[in-house]
Design a protein around this motif. Structure first.
Motif, mmCIF file in Angstrom:
data_model
loop_
_atom_site.group_PDB
_atom_site.id
_atom_site.type_symbol
_atom_site.label_atom_id
_atom_site.label_comp_id
_atom_site.label_asym_id
_atom_site.label_seq_id
_atom_site.Cartn_x
_atom_site.Cartn_y
_atom_site.Cartn_z
ATOM 1 N N ILE A 69 17.320 2.854 14.363
ATOM 2 C CA ILE A 69 17.155 4.307 14.259
ATOM 3 C C ILE A 69 18.465 5.013 14.596
ATOM 4 C CG2 ILE A 69 16.009 6.302 15.300
ATOM 5 C CD1 ILE A 69 13.494 4.553 15.552
ATOM 6 N N ALA A 70 19.149 4.565 15.631
ATOM 7 C CA ALA A 70 20.428 5.184 16.007
ATOM 8 C C ALA A 70 21.485 4.963 14.931
ATOM 9 C CB ALA A 70 20.901 4.628 17.335
ATOM 10 N N ALA A 71 21.479 3.797 14.301
ATOM 11 C CA ALA A 71 22.446 3.519 13.245
ATOM 12 C C ALA A 71 22.190 4.386 12.022
ATOM 13 C CB ALA A 71 22.400 2.045 12.863
ATOM 14 N N GLU A 72 20.928 4.642 11.698
ATOM 15 C CA GLU A 72 20.609 5.490 10.558
ATOM 16 C C GLU A 72 21.019 6.935 10.806
ATOM 17 O OE1 GLU A 72 16.476 4.970 9.794
ATOM 18 O OE2 GLU A 72 16.756 3.064 8.759
ATOM 19 N N LYS A 73 20.888 7.394 12.053
ATOM 20 C CA LYS A 73 21.282 8.765 12.379
ATOM 21 C C LYS A 73 22.781 8.951 12.255
ATOM 22 C CE LYS A 73 17.816 10.738 15.355
ATOM 23 N NZ LYS A 73 17.576 11.342 16.651
ATOM 24 N N SER A 74 23.549 7.935 12.613
ATOM 25 C CA SER A 74 25.003 8.072 12.604
ATOM 26 C C SER A 74 25.627 7.581 11.302
ATOM 27 C CB SER A 74 25.603 7.302 13.776
ATOM 28 O OG SER A 74 25.420 5.912 13.585
ATOM 29 N N ALA A 75 24.831 7.222 10.330
ATOM 30 C CA ALA A 75 25.365 6.723 9.057
ATOM 31 C C ALA A 75 26.173 7.817 8.364
ATOM 32 C CB ALA A 75 24.226 6.259 8.152
ATOM 33 N N GLY A 76 27.335 7.432 7.873
ATOM 34 C CA GLY A 76 28.172 8.383 7.170
ATOM 35 C C GLY A 76 29.146 9.131 8.047
ATOM 36 N N SER A 77 29.013 9.028 9.340
ATOM 37 C CA SER A 77 29.964 9.696 10.215
ATOM 38 C C SER A 77 30.634 8.660 11.097
ATOM 39 C CB SER A 77 29.268 10.744 11.082
ATOM 40 O OG SER A 77 28.383 10.129 11.977
ATOM 41 N N SER A 78 31.927 8.813 11.243
ATOM 42 C CA SER A 78 32.709 7.878 12.023
ATOM 43 C C SER A 78 33.503 8.646 13.066
ATOM 44 C CB SER A 78 33.661 7.099 11.114
ATOM 45 O OG SER A 78 34.560 6.345 11.881
ATOM 46 N N VAL A 79 33.781 8.009 14.170
ATOM 47 C CA VAL A 79 34.595 8.628 15.197
ATOM 48 C C VAL A 79 35.995 8.909 14.650
ATOM 49 C CG1 VAL A 79 35.616 8.287 17.476
ATOM 50 C CG2 VAL A 79 33.293 7.534 17.035
ATOM 51 N N ILE A 80 36.510 8.005 13.837
ATOM 52 C CA ILE A 80 37.830 8.184 13.237
ATOM 53 C C ILE A 80 37.828 9.408 12.313
ATOM 54 C CG2 ILE A 80 39.611 7.105 11.812
ATOM 55 C CD1 ILE A 80 39.206 5.766 14.527
ATOM 56 N N ASP A 81 36.735 9.590 11.577
ATOM 57 C CA ASP A 81 36.640 10.763 10.701
ATOM 58 C C ASP A 81 36.664 12.050 11.509
ATOM 59 O OD1 ASP A 81 36.495 9.099 8.529
ATOM 60 O OD2 ASP A 81 34.299 9.177 8.412
ATOM 61 N N ARG A 82 35.992 12.044 12.638
ATOM 62 C CA ARG A 82 35.962 13.239 13.472
ATOM 63 C C ARG A 82 37.317 13.501 14.128
ATOM 64 N NH1 ARG A 82 31.062 11.816 16.957
ATOM 65 N NH2 ARG A 82 30.269 10.409 15.402
ATOM 66 N N LEU A 83 38.066 12.463 14.437
ATOM 67 C CA LEU A 83 39.380 12.645 15.049
ATOM 68 C C LEU A 83 40.408 13.158 14.052
ATOM 69 C CD1 LEU A 83 39.706 9.500 17.326
ATOM 70 C CD2 LEU A 83 39.316 11.854 18.023
ATOM 71 N N SER A 84 40.305 12.758 12.805
ATOM 72 C CA SER A 84 41.296 13.153 11.817
ATOM 73 C C SER A 84 41.045 14.548 11.265
ATOM 74 C CB SER A 84 41.329 12.139 10.678
ATOM 75 O OG SER A 84 40.098 12.165 9.987
ATOM 76 N N ALA A 85 39.942 15.164 11.595
ATOM 77 C CA ALA A 85 39.663 16.511 11.116
ATOM 78 C C ALA A 85 40.673 17.476 11.735
ATOM 79 C CB ALA A 85 38.248 16.923 11.489
ATOM 80 N N THR A 86 41.179 18.402 10.901
ATOM 81 C CA THR A 86 42.177 19.337 11.401
ATOM 82 C C THR A 86 41.500 20.416 12.234
ATOM 83 O OG1 THR A 86 41.981 20.621 9.379
ATOM 84 C CG2 THR A 86 43.716 18.949 9.458
#
Length: 118
Positions: A69-86
């Motif tokens: 369930i936790a993996a399905e909730k976080s699918a498509g989002s990565s910590v790296i993606d959140r860090l690279s956001a301007t």
């Protein structure tokens, strides 16, 4: 759904703790004493032993379910993606002074004080 599985998981964990604590100790450390264990073969299955296996199996199943369930909730989002956001652009001057603004004011007010080796 996640809350229901989590509540069942917590109930199973508390039940498993209670059942293990209710069981009879079989002697000292490393399996010595008690007449059972690996040396004498399979010991007799008690009711508490069967309940322990049932609760342990349920605990493992709910653990895996919560992981899915936790993996399905976080699918498509990565910590790296959140860090690279301007970050959003700041209007005006920066919050911290930069360069010569960090030095204390000089005696005449125009030139900054420079440390000198004595």
């Amino acid at each position: 759904m996640e809350n229901v599985v989590l509540i069942i998981h917590l109930i199973l964990a508390l039940g498993l703790i209670a059942v293990v604590l209710l069981q009879r100790s079989e002697g000292g450390g490393l399996g010595m004493g008690g007449g059972g264990g690996a040396v004498s073969g399979r010991s007799a299955a008690t009711a508490l032993g069967k309940i322990t296996w049932f609760l342990a199996a349920g605990f493992i199943v709910t653990s895996i379910t919560l992981t899915i369930i936790a993996a399905e909730k976080s699918a498509g989002s990565s910590v790296i993606d959140r860090l690279s956001a301007t970050p959003p652009a700041q209007n005006g001057s920066p919050a911290l002074p930069a360069g010569d603004d960090l030095l204390p004011p000089s005696a005449d007010g125009n030139t900054p004080l420079v440390p000198a080796a004595d």
